[in-house]
Design a protein around this motif. Structure first.
Motif, mmCIF file in Angstrom:
data_model
loop_
_atom_site.group_PDB
_atom_site.id
_atom_site.type_symbol
_atom_site.label_atom_id
_atom_site.label_comp_id
_atom_site.label_asym_id
_atom_site.label_seq_id
_atom_site.Cartn_x
_atom_site.Cartn_y
_atom_site.Cartn_z
ATOM 1 N N TRP A 62 -4.777 -29.861 -21.738
ATOM 2 C CA TRP A 62 -4.060 -29.170 -20.641
ATOM 3 C C TRP A 62 -4.825 -27.759 -20.504
ATOM 4 N N VAL A 63 -4.613 -27.240 -19.135
ATOM 5 C CA VAL A 63 -4.534 -25.925 -18.904
ATOM 6 C C VAL A 63 -3.517 -25.383 -18.189
ATOM 7 N N VAL A 64 -2.831 -24.226 -18.850
ATOM 8 C CA VAL A 64 -1.455 -23.722 -18.653
ATOM 9 C C VAL A 64 -1.837 -22.566 -17.634
ATOM 10 N N PHE A 65 -1.020 -22.282 -16.553
ATOM 11 C CA PHE A 65 -1.259 -21.022 -15.721
ATOM 12 C C PHE A 65 0.112 -20.451 -15.298
ATOM 13 N N SER A 66 0.224 -19.291 -15.618
ATOM 14 C CA SER A 66 1.263 -18.554 -15.463
ATOM 15 C C SER A 66 1.268 -17.656 -13.906
ATOM 16 N N SER A 67 0.291 -17.879 -13.478
ATOM 17 C CA SER A 67 0.154 -17.028 -12.261
ATOM 18 C C SER A 67 -0.973 -17.813 -11.168
ATOM 19 N N TRP A 68 -1.232 -17.213 -10.060
ATOM 20 C CA TRP A 68 -2.354 -17.716 -9.342
ATOM 21 C C TRP A 68 -3.518 -17.075 -9.778
ATOM 22 N N ARG A 69 -3.317 -15.800 -10.031
ATOM 23 C CA ARG A 69 -4.530 -14.840 -10.665
ATOM 24 C C ARG A 69 -5.033 -15.645 -11.751
ATOM 25 N N SER A 70 -4.575 -16.207 -12.809
ATOM 26 C CA SER A 70 -4.869 -16.692 -13.817
ATOM 27 C C SER A 70 -5.698 -18.046 -13.456
ATOM 28 N N ALA A 71 -5.293 -18.729 -12.456
ATOM 29 C CA ALA A 71 -5.979 -19.891 -12.004
ATOM 30 C C ALA A 71 -7.177 -19.658 -11.431
ATOM 31 N N ARG A 72 -7.001 -18.393 -10.726
ATOM 32 C CA ARG A 72 -8.446 -18.195 -9.707
ATOM 33 C C ARG A 72 -9.775 -17.979 -10.755
ATOM 34 N N ALA A 73 -9.461 -17.527 -12.085
ATOM 35 C CA ALA A 73 -10.465 -17.267 -13.081
ATOM 36 C C ALA A 73 -11.245 -18.667 -13.407
ATOM 37 N N VAL A 74 -10.626 -19.683 -13.268
ATOM 38 C CA VAL A 74 -11.398 -21.104 -13.659
ATOM 39 C C VAL A 74 -11.094 -21.999 -12.388
ATOM 40 N N ALA A 75 -10.880 -21.554 -11.236
ATOM 41 C CA ALA A 75 -10.549 -22.546 -10.345
ATOM 42 C C ALA A 75 -11.495 -23.601 -9.891
ATOM 43 N N ASP A 76 -12.829 -22.928 -9.945
ATOM 44 C CA ASP A 76 -13.990 -23.929 -9.748
ATOM 45 C C ASP A 76 -14.407 -25.176 -10.730
ATOM 46 N N ALA A 77 -13.632 -24.912 -11.985
ATOM 47 C CA ALA A 77 -13.837 -25.933 -12.813
ATOM 48 C C ALA A 77 -12.768 -26.801 -12.639
ATOM 49 N N LEU A 78 -11.744 -26.769 -12.489
ATOM 50 C CA LEU A 78 -10.379 -27.588 -12.229
ATOM 51 C C LEU A 78 -10.780 -29.065 -11.823
ATOM 52 N N PRO A 79 -11.267 -29.161 -10.737
ATOM 53 C CA PRO A 79 -11.898 -30.570 -10.149
ATOM 54 C C PRO A 79 -12.560 -31.561 -11.247
ATOM 55 N N ARG A 80 -13.701 -30.792 -11.920
ATOM 56 C CA ARG A 80 -14.562 -31.517 -12.825
ATOM 57 C C ARG A 80 -13.528 -31.807 -14.094
ATOM 58 N N ALA A 81 -12.789 -30.941 -14.591
ATOM 59 C CA ALA A 81 -11.767 -31.044 -15.690
ATOM 60 C C ALA A 81 -10.912 -31.919 -15.395
ATOM 61 N N VAL A 91 3.585 -22.519 -14.106
ATOM 62 C CA VAL A 91 5.005 -22.000 -14.448
ATOM 63 C C VAL A 91 5.837 -22.167 -13.392
ATOM 64 N N GLY A 92 5.199 -21.856 -11.924
ATOM 65 C CA GLY A 92 6.257 -22.021 -10.771
ATOM 66 C C GLY A 92 5.326 -22.702 -9.620
ATOM 67 N N GLU A 93 6.271 -22.770 -8.557
ATOM 68 C CA GLU A 93 5.715 -23.398 -7.519
ATOM 69 C C GLU A 93 4.624 -22.792 -6.689
ATOM 70 N N VAL A 94 4.843 -21.356 -6.619
ATOM 71 C CA VAL A 94 3.882 -20.593 -6.224
ATOM 72 C C VAL A 94 2.304 -20.749 -6.655
ATOM 73 N N THR A 95 2.293 -20.612 -7.727
ATOM 74 C CA THR A 95 0.918 -21.030 -8.554
ATOM 75 C C THR A 95 0.646 -22.439 -8.531
ATOM 76 N N ALA A 96 1.447 -23.175 -8.226
ATOM 77 C CA ALA A 96 1.199 -24.860 -8.401
ATOM 78 C C ALA A 96 0.399 -24.826 -6.800
ATOM 79 N N ARG A 97 1.028 -24.388 -5.790
ATOM 80 C CA ARG A 97 0.658 -24.213 -4.497
ATOM 81 C C ARG A 97 -0.750 -23.625 -4.561
ATOM 82 N N TRP A 98 -1.019 -22.524 -4.953
ATOM 83 C CA TRP A 98 -2.280 -21.841 -5.036
ATOM 84 C C TRP A 98 -3.546 -22.739 -5.738
ATOM 85 N N ILE A 99 -3.050 -23.499 -6.705
ATOM 86 C CA ILE A 99 -4.131 -24.463 -7.185
ATOM 87 C C ILE A 99 -4.478 -25.485 -6.264
#
Length: 263
Positions: A62-81, A91-99
């Motif tokens: 798993w990768v667990v994100f508490s904010s969109w800023r934390s997701a931004r740090a690894v966003a380019d790796a998420l599709p492959r992962a 943690v919340g809908e705002v972060t999920a929507r950003w991802i």
């Protein structure tokens, strides 16, 4: 029907494009000024680079994100992962929507806006499960990693960004003067970093300004800074913040003794 915050002047201590909290406050009739008390800065480190490489190789369950800023740090790796079986939690809908909007993948698990709520729904690991990655703020509390370890997971928490107080020269002088003069009926704090930045940048709120926080951790931090908290939102949502402000502004003021600074 009269809007519940009609004519009320509210200071929101953050600035975001199309801010959902600012929008909800204005829909409730409030006049809102937004002022960024903090600045978030991405961090680069060998540890974060190594975590990105392992994420691309599918080494995390798993990768667990508490904010969109934390997701931004690894966003380019998420599709492959994701293609290699890594699951995503927000943690919340705002972060999920950003991802979804920026990485093109959907969260497998979304909490109600707090780490504690996400942990209520998080599964326990299978035998031999891969570890969990948590990119996070350097100032983040250990609620998520400790909670996941208590469930039996191996956790790697990596600092991806930090939040610093805004510079004094970046503070709007009119807003600052209005705040100190008691112009605002209410002020909204949405993060502990804002609570820490408020007194040195603007001073303590006047008694006539009711302070509302997004949740208990921010409220606790605010009180440690000597800020009287009139109410905290029942959940970290725009609607709950509006309700907390309505409550704070329509009931008699109550003494709210700040916590001792060394507590």
């Amino acid at each position: 029907m009269r809007a519940p915050l009609s004519g009320r002047r509210i200071l929101l201590t953050r600035v975001k494009p199309d801010d959902a909290i600012a929008r909800a406050l204005r829909l409730a009739g409030a006049r809102v000024d937004a002022l960024a008390l903090t600045v978030s800065t991405p961090l680069d480190s060998a540890q974060l680079d190594a975590a990105r490489d392992r994420l691309v190789d599918g080494e995390y369950a798993w990768v667990v994100f508490s904010s969109w800023r934390s997701a931004r740090a690894v966003a380019d790796a998420l599709p492959r992962a994701r293609s290699l079986g890594t699951r995503l939690a927000a943690v919340g809908e705002v972060t999920a929507r950003w991802i979804s909007d920026h990485a093109g993948v959907s969260a497998d698990l979304t909490g109600g806006g707090s780490a504690a709520e996400l942990l209520q729904y998080f599964p326990a690991p299978d035998s031999g499960a891969r570890p969990i990655l948590i990119p996070r703020s350097a100032l983040a509390p250990d609620t998520l990693p400790e909670g996941l370890r208590a469930l039996g997971w191996s956790v790697e928490a990596v600092d991806a960004y930090t939040t610093l107080p805004a510079g004094a020269g970046d503070i709007d002088a009119d807003i600052a003067e209005n705040f100190r003069a008691g112009y605002y009926d209410g002020a909204v704090l949405t993060a502990s970093s804002q609570a820490r930045a408020l007194p040195p940048l603007l001073g303590l709120p006047p008694p006539s300004t009711r302070v509302v926080t997004i949740g208990a951790p921010t409220a606790a931090t605010a009180r440690r800074q000597g800020i009287a908290v009139a109410a905290q939102a029942s959940s970290p949502t725009p609607e709950a913040i509006v309700c907390a402000l309505v409550d704070a502004l329509t009931r008699p003021a109550q003494a709210d003794a700040p916590e001792e600074r060394n507590s």
